[in-house]
Design a protein around this motif. Structure first.
Motif, PDB file in Angstrom:
ATOM      1  N   ASP A  62       0.769  -1.101  -0.243  1.00  0.00           N
ATOM      2  CA  ASP A  62       0.009   0.249   0.396  1.00  0.00           C
ATOM      3  C   ASP A  62       0.959   1.182  -0.052  1.00  0.00           C
ATOM      4  O   ASP A  62       1.738   1.620   0.944  1.00  0.00           O
ATOM      5  N   ARG A  64       0.494   3.818   0.777  1.00  0.00           N
ATOM      6  CA  ARG A  64      -0.267   5.188   1.957  1.00  0.00           C
ATOM      7  C   ARG A  64       1.065   5.061   2.915  1.00  0.00           C
ATOM      8  O   ARG A  64       1.039   6.122   3.697  1.00  0.00           O
ATOM      9  N   ARG A  65       1.557   3.947   2.822  1.00  0.00           N
ATOM     10  CA  ARG A  65       2.085   3.744   3.982  1.00  0.00           C
ATOM     11  C   ARG A  65       3.587   3.594   4.143  1.00  0.00           C
ATOM     12  O   ARG A  65       4.470   2.992   4.668  1.00  0.00           O
ATOM     13  N   VAL A 228     -12.402   4.612   3.211  1.00  0.00           N
ATOM     14  CA  VAL A 228     -11.467   6.047   3.292  1.00  0.00           C
ATOM     15  C   VAL A 228     -10.819   5.721   4.273  1.00  0.00           C
ATOM     16  O   VAL A 228      -9.258   5.662   4.425  1.00  0.00           O
TER      17      VAL A 228
END
Length: 327
Positions: A62, A64-65, A228
């Motif tokens: 991911d 986002r990490r 989200v």
């Protein structure tokens, strides 16, 4: 304070709900216990929210990490690993509108909704994990074919059941869901999903159980918003007659949410073909909207072994997680 006495039909419905729930809990316990590993595993197992160590980025991670400070220092992309929370909070959005009170095979769609909720509770309630629910029961407006009688109250369109820890509380939650009376009218599925967004909660698991027969535009945006912050699972409940019509001559069909009657000549092969094509397009649009919302998608049918479908789904999700992919 005691509530009003139940009518004969309501008492009979409550007794049937208790019997169905008891059978479902026994089936779920026998079949799903072997899938549980550890005390804090949910249906959509994955990383927690507590910061852990960093490692090099691998395809499928991911983005986002991403750990940008470590990436800048090492000039190699790194992701921040996380430690699973000690307490998982799961919320169920359960659609019990009139269209769910239907079934032509082994189960009613309503029974599958309760079955799915039972499986979710069994898979998530361990070690202090909490589970709550928001239940939509229709608008309370009688169908057009029936006028509201004097003194007949409108049902509350949405019931919130607070999240509490423990198996005993989970069983009470399931019992309350099973005893919920389906009312006339259509549940606002978008508002039902949006109820899980308010008030804002920490990251957890959100499960939406419905036939998703409402227009896609009504619920797609709230679902994307829900995805989200939370891991979202959409459980779609389907009856085979919603996908194709049998050749049984002239039949009269009633819309359970509006009461409108339609007389259909099922011997017409062209009509059956058009119906199947329209149903396939509708289900395709639902699947695309769920995928766009980032939700894992589980379809349960009233004519198949729903428990086997749940087991296969859980196994596939965990296999995907161990391979470093998402969905």
């Amino acid at each position: 304070m005691a509530g009003p006495p139940l009518s004969a039909s309501a008492t009979e419905g409550a007794a049937r709900a208790e019997a169905v729930l008891g059978r479902l809990q026994l089936l779920v316990t026998r079949k799903l216990d072997g899938l549980l590993q550890g005390d804090y595993v949910g249906l959509l197992p994955g990383p927690g929210t507590e910061a852990g160590e960093s490692r090099e980025y691998r395809p499928g991670d991911d983005v986002r990490r991403m750990d940008w400070p470590v990436t800048a220092r090492t000039t190699l992309p790194h992701v921040r690993q996380t430690v699973a929370d000690r307490e998982l909070e799961t919320w169920l959005a359960i659609d019990l509108s009139a269209s769910l009170d239907f079934g032509t095979a082994r189960w009613l769609k309503r029974d599958l909704v309760i079955a799915a909720a039972t499986a979710m509770a069994h898979l998530t309630v361990r070690g202090g994990n909490r589970i709550g629910a928001v239940v939509g029961t229709g608008s309370g407006v009688p169908p057009k074919s029936r006028k509201k009688t004097a003194g007949e109250p409108l049902t509350q369109p949405m019931v919130r059941m607070p999240a509490r820890p423990g198996r005993k509380e989970a069983q009470g939650l399931l019992r309350a869901i099973a005893r919920t009376q389906i009312r006339p009218g259509r549940t606002d599925l978008g508002a039902l999903i949006d109820a899980l967004n308010r008030p804002p909660r920490r990251r957890g698991v959100a499960v939406v159980i419905s036939d998703f027969m409402a227009p896609v535009d009504d619920w797609a945006r709230p679902l994307r918003k829900l995805g989200v912050r939370h891991d979202v699972l959409a459980v779609e409940v389907v009856d085979p007659r919603e996908l194709e019509l049998p050749d049984v001559g002239v039949i009269e069909l009633a819309d359970p949410e509006t009461g409108i009657l339609h007389e259909v000549q099922t011997a017409d092969a062209k009509l059956r073909t058009r119906y199947a094509q329209a149903a396939a397009e509708q289900r395709g649009a639902i699947a695309r909207a769920l995928r766009a919302g980032g939700a894992a998608h589980l379809r349960l049918r009233t004519d198949t072994d729903w428990l086997l479908d749940v087991v296969r789904f859980v196994a596939a999700q965990r296999h995907a997680r161990t391979r470093g992919t998402t969905r």
